[in-house]
Structures are given as structure tokens and as C-alpha cells.
Design a protein around this motif. Structure first.
Motif, short mmCIF file in Angstrom:
data_model
loop_
_atom_site.label_atom_id
_atom_site.label_comp_id
_atom_site.label_asym_id
_atom_site.label_seq_id
_atom_site.Cartn_x
_atom_site.Cartn_y
_atom_site.Cartn_z
N TYR A 1 3.74 -9.93 -4.95
CA TYR A 1 2.42 -10.24 -4.44
C TYR A 1 1.87 -11.48 -5.10
N TYR B 1 5.31 -8.93 -9.63
CA TYR B 1 5.95 -7.75 -9.05
C TYR B 1 5.19 -6.50 -9.47
N GLU B 2 4.99 -5.56 -8.54
CA GLU B 2 4.28 -4.32 -8.80
C GLU B 2 5.29 -3.18 -8.95
N GLN C 1 4.85 -0.14 -9.13
CA GLN C 1 4.48 1.03 -8.34
C GLN C 1 5.30 1.13 -7.05
N CYS C 2 5.76 -0.01 -6.54
CA CYS C 2 6.50 -0.01 -5.29
C CYS C 2 7.79 0.80 -5.39
N ILE D 1 1.45 -5.05 -1.51
CA ILE D 1 0.35 -4.82 -2.45
C ILE D 1 -0.94 -5.42 -1.89
N SER E 1 -0.11 1.25 -2.66
CA SER E 1 0.61 0.24 -1.89
C SER E 1 0.67 0.64 -0.42
#
Length: 264
Positions: free
Chosen positions: A72, A79-80, A82-83, A95, A107
Motif C-alpha cells: 500500500y 507491506y501490511e 495483516q494480509c 489496504i 483489509s
């Protein structure tokens, strides 16, 4: 169901009311004149990094870097994690795309056609268990009453829930040559009380037709077929192609010498 779609370019349109169960957007999607021209590629040289893919925005005439799953920010450099925990592995995790009203901390999981629920882990197997016949293709649909979860589509020669029935065919060869700019063929039923003609199906031709094909799935064949020809707005002619006395005939192949009715 085995369908593959290729993601090419995009349009940007705002969709509001993200608290609804589903979104409705009706607009005309217009392609640029250069679409499909292999010598014109607005993404060459690419301005996007390895975490994104360059796309052309048709309705804004510009390029845009779409972040790959989990990445994002404006340049897709973050980078997240959570994905990898929230979304199914075969989905596109976005995101900051949940809208402004609901689940803003989660997300957005964009999954294949046969996946559903927010994480896209649940698999909709309707098209696997309800396969279509006669080379029909199964498509999932939304039915508020859960009575029908899929439909079969394919060649126009078949119909039915599983595309199992072959349509009856009407073939009319016209043994007459006339000049006309536009012709309209109408298959009609007749109200036996008022004698009103009820048009059930029609075809439009840019000249006087020689062959007419009509595949139908009706219980009874339509009683009457009319041909209307236009040479201009004020020059209209009517012809009777056929009139059935028995409706038990569902399939026939005839040669018609249309009779003109100038008094109409």
C-alpha cells in the motif's frame, strides 16, 4: 467452473454507501481510441516499482500504479502483515479500501468468483455440483430467496436449469424479392377475446429478409408471424408469413410466399 479473467486496465468511479450489502454501479465504460494498438503502450517505460503494476485509467487518461496484494501507499513501498493472516492466500488483499463507515481497520479481500464472506475462505461449489449440459457454462447468481444459486448460459439452441432441453426451431424461407431499407419480423400471439395481437418476439433486418430463424422454448408455437417493411417513414408495408390453426406444431421448416395487406 473453470474461468480465467485477465486484468488489463481500469476505470475510476466513486461508489458510496459502503454499509449496504452490495454495491450497484451503472455507467457506460468507454475505451480509448488507442486501445488494442500494440504500438501504443502508456505504461512504457513503466513508472511503477516491483511492488506494483502499471495500469491505464481510461476515464482519466492517465496511468496508475496498482499495488500488489498486501502492499500500500502512493508508491506501494509498504507491506501490511495483516494480509497474510486476514485474507485467503488466493485473494487480492487491499489496504485502506474498506470505505469510511464499516470495518475500516480490516483489509479488503478480493477473491475469485466462487469465493465469498469477508476473508474469501468459504468456497461456493454450486457450479461444481450443478454442471451444465450441452457445452453450457455455469455462472453463480444472487437469489434473495436462495432458490436458484446458478444459471447455465451458452448457445441459444438450448434452455433449462442445466441447459438440458433443446429449443424448438422455426425456419421460414421467403419466396419473394422486394426492396426495403428496414424490415421487422414479429412473432405474435392472439388474444382470443379481443383479437389483439401480442408481440412476443421480433427480429430487425436492414433489408428484405430471405431466411428467418427463430429458436424458442415455448409450450405452444406462436400463432402468427408478420413481416413489416419500411422504405421510409411513411412507406410501410405488411405481410403475413404464416398463421397456424393448430398450436401443437412446435417445429417446422416452411417456404412462405408472403401476402401483402395494403389495407392495414
Amino acid at each position: 467452473m473453470n474461468e480465467t479473467y485477465e486484468f488489463n486496465d481500469i476505470w475510476f468511479y466513486p461508489i458510496y454507501f459502503d454499509y449496504l450489502l452490495s454495491f450497484r454501479l451503472a455507467t457506460i465504460l468507454k475505451f480509448s481510441e488507442s486501445y488494442g494498438n500494440i504500438t501504443f503502450d502508456p505504461c512504457r517505460p513503466t513508472k511503477c516499482n516491483s511492488n506494483s503494476t502499471c495500469r491505464f485509467v481510461f476515464n482519466q487518461n492517465r496511468t496508475y500504479c496498482t499495488c500488489k496484494s498486501g502492499f500500500y501507499s502512493q508508491h506501494c513501498q509498504f507491506y501490511e502483515p495483516q494480509c497474510s493472516l486476514y485474507c485467503s492466500p488466493d485473494t487480492l488483499c487491499k489496504i485502506g479500501n474498506r470505505g469510511i463507515l464499516t470495518n475500516v481497520n480490516h483489509s479488503l479481500c478480493i477473491g475469485p468468483l466462487d469465493r465469498f464472506e469477508p476473508h474469501c475462505y468459504l468456497h461456493h461449489g454450486e457450479c461444481y455440483s450443478n454442471s451444465c449440459l450441452n457445452n453450457g457454462t455455469c455462472h453463480l447468481i444472487y437469489d434473495p430467496n436462495d432458490q436458484r444459486l446458478s444459471i447455465c448460459q451458452g448457445k441459444k439452441d438450448f434452455h433449462g436449469d442445466k441447459y438440458q432441453y433443446e429449443k424448438e426451431s422455426i425456419r421460414i424461407h421467403i419466396n419473394r424479392t422486394d426492396l426495403s431499407l428496414v424490415s421487422v419480423v414479429q412473432f405474435c400471439d392472439i388474444n382470443i377475446t379481443t383479437f389483439e395481437l401480442l408481440v412476443q418476439y421480433q427480429q430487425v433486418f436492414h433489408e428484405f429478409p430471405q431466411m428467418i430463424y427463430y429458436n424458442h422454448d415455448l409450450e405452444e408455437t406462436l400463432r402468427l408471424a408478420i413481416l413489416k417493411t419500411y422504405n421510409d417513414v411513411n412507406d410501410l408495408n405488411y405481410f403475413i408469413l404464416y398463421m397456424l390453426h393448430s398450436l401443437n406444431i412446435k417445429m417446422f421448416n416452411i417456404t412462405s410466399i408472403p401476402e401483402q395487406y395494403p389495407q392495414v
